[in-house]
Scaffold this active site. Sequence first.
Site, PDB file in Angstrom:
ATOM      1  N   ASP A  32       0.861  -1.196   0.000  1.00  0.00           N
ATOM      2  CA  ASP A  32       0.000   0.000   0.000  1.00  0.00           C
ATOM      3  C   ASP A  32       0.888   1.234   0.000  1.00  0.00           C
ATOM      4  OD1 ASP A  32      -2.151   1.973   0.776  1.00  0.00           O
ATOM      5  OD2 ASP A  32      -3.296   0.136   1.103  1.00  0.00           O
TER       6      ASP A  32
ATOM      7  N   ASP B 242       3.715   1.997  -4.486  1.00  0.00           N
ATOM      8  CA  ASP B 242       2.721   2.689  -5.317  1.00  0.00           C
ATOM      9  C   ASP B 242       2.543   1.818  -6.555  1.00  0.00           C
ATOM     10  OD1 ASP B 242       1.385   4.229  -7.186  1.00  0.00           O
ATOM     11  OD2 ASP B 242       2.364   6.108  -6.605  1.00  0.00           O
ATOM     12  N   VAL B 243       1.350   1.309  -6.757  1.00  0.00           N
ATOM     13  CA  VAL B 243       1.136   0.342  -7.842  1.00  0.00           C
ATOM     14  C   VAL B 243       1.327   0.954  -9.230  1.00  0.00           C
ATOM     15  CG1 VAL B 243      -0.364  -1.248  -6.564  1.00  0.00           C
ATOM     16  CG2 VAL B 243      -1.384   0.715  -7.765  1.00  0.00           C
TER      17      VAL B 243
ATOM     18  N   ASN C  91      -5.693  -5.044  -6.201  1.00  0.00           N
ATOM     19  CA  ASN C  91      -6.900  -4.509  -5.551  1.00  0.00           C
ATOM     20  C   ASN C  91      -6.887  -3.000  -5.340  1.00  0.00           C
ATOM     21  OD1 ASN C  91      -9.297  -4.773  -3.543  1.00  0.00           O
ATOM     22  ND2 ASN C  91      -7.649  -3.856  -2.318  1.00  0.00           N
TER      23      ASN C  91
ATOM     24  N   TYR D   5     -14.272   5.976 -13.669  1.00  0.00           N
ATOM     25  CA  TYR D   5     -14.098   4.775 -12.839  1.00  0.00           C
ATOM     26  C   TYR D   5     -14.741   3.581 -13.539  1.00  0.00           C
ATOM     27  CZ  TYR D   5     -14.652   1.933  -8.519  1.00  0.00           C
ATOM     28  OH  TYR D   5     -14.633   0.945  -7.563  1.00  0.00           O
TER      29      TYR D   5
ATOM     30  N   LYS E  81     -12.854   0.139 -14.705  1.00  0.00           N
ATOM     31  CA  LYS E  81     -13.267  -1.165 -14.182  1.00  0.00           C
ATOM     32  C   LYS E  81     -13.765  -2.084 -15.305  1.00  0.00           C
ATOM     33  CE  LYS E  81     -12.303  -0.394  -9.821  1.00  0.00           C
ATOM     34  NZ  LYS E  81     -11.212  -1.111  -9.170  1.00  0.00           N
TER      35      LYS E  81
ATOM     36  N   THR F 287     -16.553   0.794   3.022  1.00  0.00           N
ATOM     37  CA  THR F 287     -15.107   0.950   3.248  1.00  0.00           C
ATOM     38  C   THR F 287     -14.818   2.448   3.309  1.00  0.00           C
ATOM     39  OG1 THR F 287     -14.537   1.135   0.912  1.00  0.00           O
ATOM     40  CG2 THR F 287     -14.595  -1.106   1.823  1.00  0.00           C
TER      41      THR F 287
END
Length: 257
Positions: free
Chosen positions: A36, A62-63, A89, A155, A159, A190
């Site tokens: 993360d 950092d992805v 994720n 978004y 996705k 969340t």
Amino acid sequence: MEIRGKVAVITGAGSGIGRATAGRLAREGASVVVADVDEAGGAETVKQIESAGGKAVFIRADVTSEGDSRRMLETATAKFGRLDILHNNAGIATGIPGFPKAALAQWRRVIEIDLNAMIMGTWLAAPIMEIGGGGAIVNTASMAGLYPHPLDPIYGAAKAGIVNFTHSLAPWAAERKIRVNCVCPGIVDTPMVRKGVEAAVKAGYKSWAPSQLLQADQIADAVVKLIGDDSLFGCSMEVRPSGPRIVEPRPAPGSRK
Ligand SMILES: NC(=O)c1ccc[n+]([C@@H]2O[C@H](COP(=O)([O-])OP(=O)(O)OC[C@H]3O[C@@H](n4cnc5c(N)ncnc54)[C@H](O)[C@@H]3O)[C@@H](O)[C@H]2O)c1
């Protein structure tokens, strides 16, 4: 796949769905790399896993960075000896203002994290898994990738890209003994959703949260099913309050199944 004894990397595991999946996999006997950008959140996830007797390590990654993503995957092999599971994720929403008022840099960041980084994670993990004899990858997509999402079209586009990437990659991955699937949750309670609702209400929107929110543990259950069930290749699993449902991709016209 038997989860006990396996090694998993989970991105965005410092919060929400990633933390729930990390805890669940650790309870099932996997060693977990918690990745993360949020160091405090990641450390908390590791603490929770270790205090329940599980094995976990945190790496700040950092992805969107190729170097960080490589280091995150190498942490699995360096610390625990192998890499069997990747849960791509980490994700963000566009926030307010959404399209078309969101700045170019903001909506590009959404595509970068929610789509490009998941492709990169898969691209980097697949060769390591192949050498290790195979593995399982689960991408966190969303119901917003399966159905129109007028509140956040950027978004939704990211996705939907992940859903189709997952479906399309399945035959290539299967030849390498890697199963790639995605989970498509409805709205989950969340921090991402809580922040989104708060910002929307502040900006004068009516709260859009449905009466029945999903819990992160319900998504973790779906992810673990996708990892564990060897018959699932290139599937999306919708998760609604009424329960999960597998959506198998339709073969393209004229293609071999
Ligand atoms: N909450 C929902 O309703 C919902 C529904 C469908 C899909 N999802 C997806 O589930 C995933 C997890 O979301 P959540 O609801 O648990 O949100 P969350 O905000 O609780 O957790 C997301 C985590 O990702 C991390 N992250 C963000 N950018 C990152 C980056 N560049 N590199 C590494 N880590 C980064 C954050 O620090 C955070 O810890 C996301 O992909 C999200 O799009 C969420």
